[in-house]
Structures are given as structure tokens and as C-alpha cells.
Scaffold this motif. Structure first.
Motif, short mmCIF file in Angstrom:
data_model
loop_
_atom_site.label_atom_id
_atom_site.label_comp_id
_atom_site.label_asym_id
_atom_site.label_seq_id
_atom_site.Cartn_x
_atom_site.Cartn_y
_atom_site.Cartn_z
N TYR A 103 18.23 82.94 -28.44
CA TYR A 103 19.28 82.17 -27.31
C TYR A 103 19.23 82.81 -26.00
O TYR A 103 19.97 82.49 -25.11
CB TYR A 103 20.48 82.26 -28.06
N GLN A 111 17.38 76.99 -26.80
CA GLN A 111 17.85 75.94 -25.96
C GLN A 111 16.64 75.15 -25.23
O GLN A 111 16.94 73.85 -25.22
CB GLN A 111 18.84 76.39 -24.41
N ASN A 159 28.25 77.53 -27.95
CA ASN A 159 27.35 76.59 -27.33
C ASN A 159 27.47 76.18 -26.00
O ASN A 159 26.49 76.34 -25.19
CB ASN A 159 27.19 75.26 -28.26
N ARG A 198 26.38 79.35 -24.06
CA ARG A 198 24.86 79.82 -23.99
C ARG A 198 24.05 78.37 -23.40
O ARG A 198 22.73 78.72 -23.25
CB ARG A 198 24.39 80.00 -25.34
N ALA A 216 23.73 75.57 -24.85
CA ALA A 216 22.98 74.76 -25.91
C ALA A 216 23.87 73.68 -25.97
O ALA A 216 24.63 73.20 -26.75
CB ALA A 216 23.13 75.58 -27.10
#
Length: 207
Positions: A74, A79, A115, A118, A120
Motif C-alpha cells: 500500500y 492502489q 482506504n 491510503r 485506495a
């Protein structure tokens, strides 16, 4: 000196058990056969089944935000793969099978926040699996552990994200097993390596 060697051997054994041991009680899902269906609650509170995505390619990713292997991927790699998959119309699903009290167990709100932090943004769903029902159905062993399911619901890939558990400076570029499998499925081709060894931290199942 003997004590030092014994301590080193014990430490190495514990590391191996923590990051690479495989549960013998699991029943392996079969490449080329229908992927195990499941219905579960997502982090957004929806009740969703795998069969809801009939006609779409699905990538399953087992994750644990506290696992250093997951943290490494990550750093941008995961991603990037999620973004590319979304552009191709792939449904990317995370599964969190960490039991309450175990590393990686989070609330639905925490999973969504992770998420967001990050970046994502192309994860379609996060399935909360604290009892390990989905994980055991798939014999998910590590975080990460990746699966590709084609538009007919057939399991086409089961294994690691790539071939480098502990990359070092000067190593060749990793072979992106999961990405290669996904690309082959999207192109209507056979997956060259449909099963590889997953690596990472053991899934922290209940019991």
C-alpha cells in the motif's frame, strides 16, 4: 555461542510460522471451477453476494492493515493495480478476516477510513469477515492473498500478488502474478500461472 544459535533458530521458526504457515484444515478452492459464493455485510452496511457480480470480473484481496507486507504494497503498488482494474471494469473486493482482538481487526468505519487515508479509492467493496467464513471458504492464508474470478464466476487465479516477499536493492523487477492473471482473464486468454504461493502475514482467524 550454542545459545545464540538456538535463539536464532527459534526466532527464524517463529517468523516462518507467523508469516508463511498454511492451515491444513482448509479445503482448497479449485482453479477452473466455480468460485465459492458468499453473502456478507460490507463496510458500508450493504448485504452483498459474490453472485451479484455475474458477468463481471472480480479480484479478491485479503488484507490486514497491520501486516508489514500489506503496508509495503500500500505504498502505491496496490492502489495502482486497483486503479487499473477499475478502468477495465473489474470489481475489486477487499476481505478482512481478522478476528476480534487480532491484528487487522477493524470496525467498518475504520476500514473505510483506512482506504481513504491510503488513497485506495477504487475498492468497490470491503467485506467484513470477522468469523472467517469467507476466508476459510477460499482457504485464504496470508495478507495479501489474491484471487481472480472471471465473468462466468470461475476461479482463474489463486496466489500471491507477486514473486518477491522480501525485495532487496538490486533485485529484478517483481513478477506481478496477480496482475498478469487479471490481464489474461480480461483478454480472454488462459492464465499462464493460475496458482502461485501467497506470502505475507497469516490470516488471523477466530479460534
Amino acid at each position: 555461542m550454542a545459545i545464540s544459535r538456538r535463539a536464532f533458530t527459534l526466532a527464524a521458526s517463529l517468523l516462518a510460522a507467523t508469516t508463511f504457515s498454511f492451515g491444513a484444515a482448509h479445503a482448497n478452492p479449485v482453479i477452473g471451477e466455480r468460485a465459492p459464493d458468499f453473502t456478507a455485510t460490507t463496510a458500508t452496511g450493504e448485504t452483498v453476494s459474490l453472485s451479484d457480480f455475474a458477468g463481471q470480473t472480480v479480484m479478491l484481496e485479503w488484507t490486514n492493515h497491520g501486516c508489514p507486507y500489506v503496508v509495503r504494497h500500500y505504498g502505491g503498488n496496490m492502489q495502482a493495480q486497483q486503479d487499473a482494474a477499475a478502468e477495465a471494469g473489474v470489481v475489486w473486493i477487499q476481505v478482512i478476516s481478522s478476528a476480534p482482538g487480532e491484528q487487522g481487526h477493524v470496525s467498518a468505519e475504520e476500514a473505510l477510513a483506512l482506504n481513504e487515508e491510503r488513497g485506495a479509492s477504487n475498492v468497490a467493496h470491503i467485506f467484513m469477515d470477522p468469523e472467517g467464513v469467507i476466508g476459510r471458504a477460499y482457504d485464504a492464508r496470508t495478507t495479501p492473498h489474491m484471487y481472480v474470478i472471471d465473468a462466468e464466476g470461475t476461479l482463474r487465479y489463486n496466489g500471491g500478488i507477486d514473486d518477491q516477499p522480501r525485495p532487496r536493492d538490486g533485485d529484478p523487477a517483481p513478477i506481478p502474478y496477480a496482475q498478469n492473471a487479471l490481464n489474461a482473464v480480461l483478454a480472454g486468454e488462459e492464465v499462464e500461472m493460475p496458482e502461485t504461493q501467497p506470502y505475507g502475514c497469516n490470516v488471523k482467524y477466530a479460534g
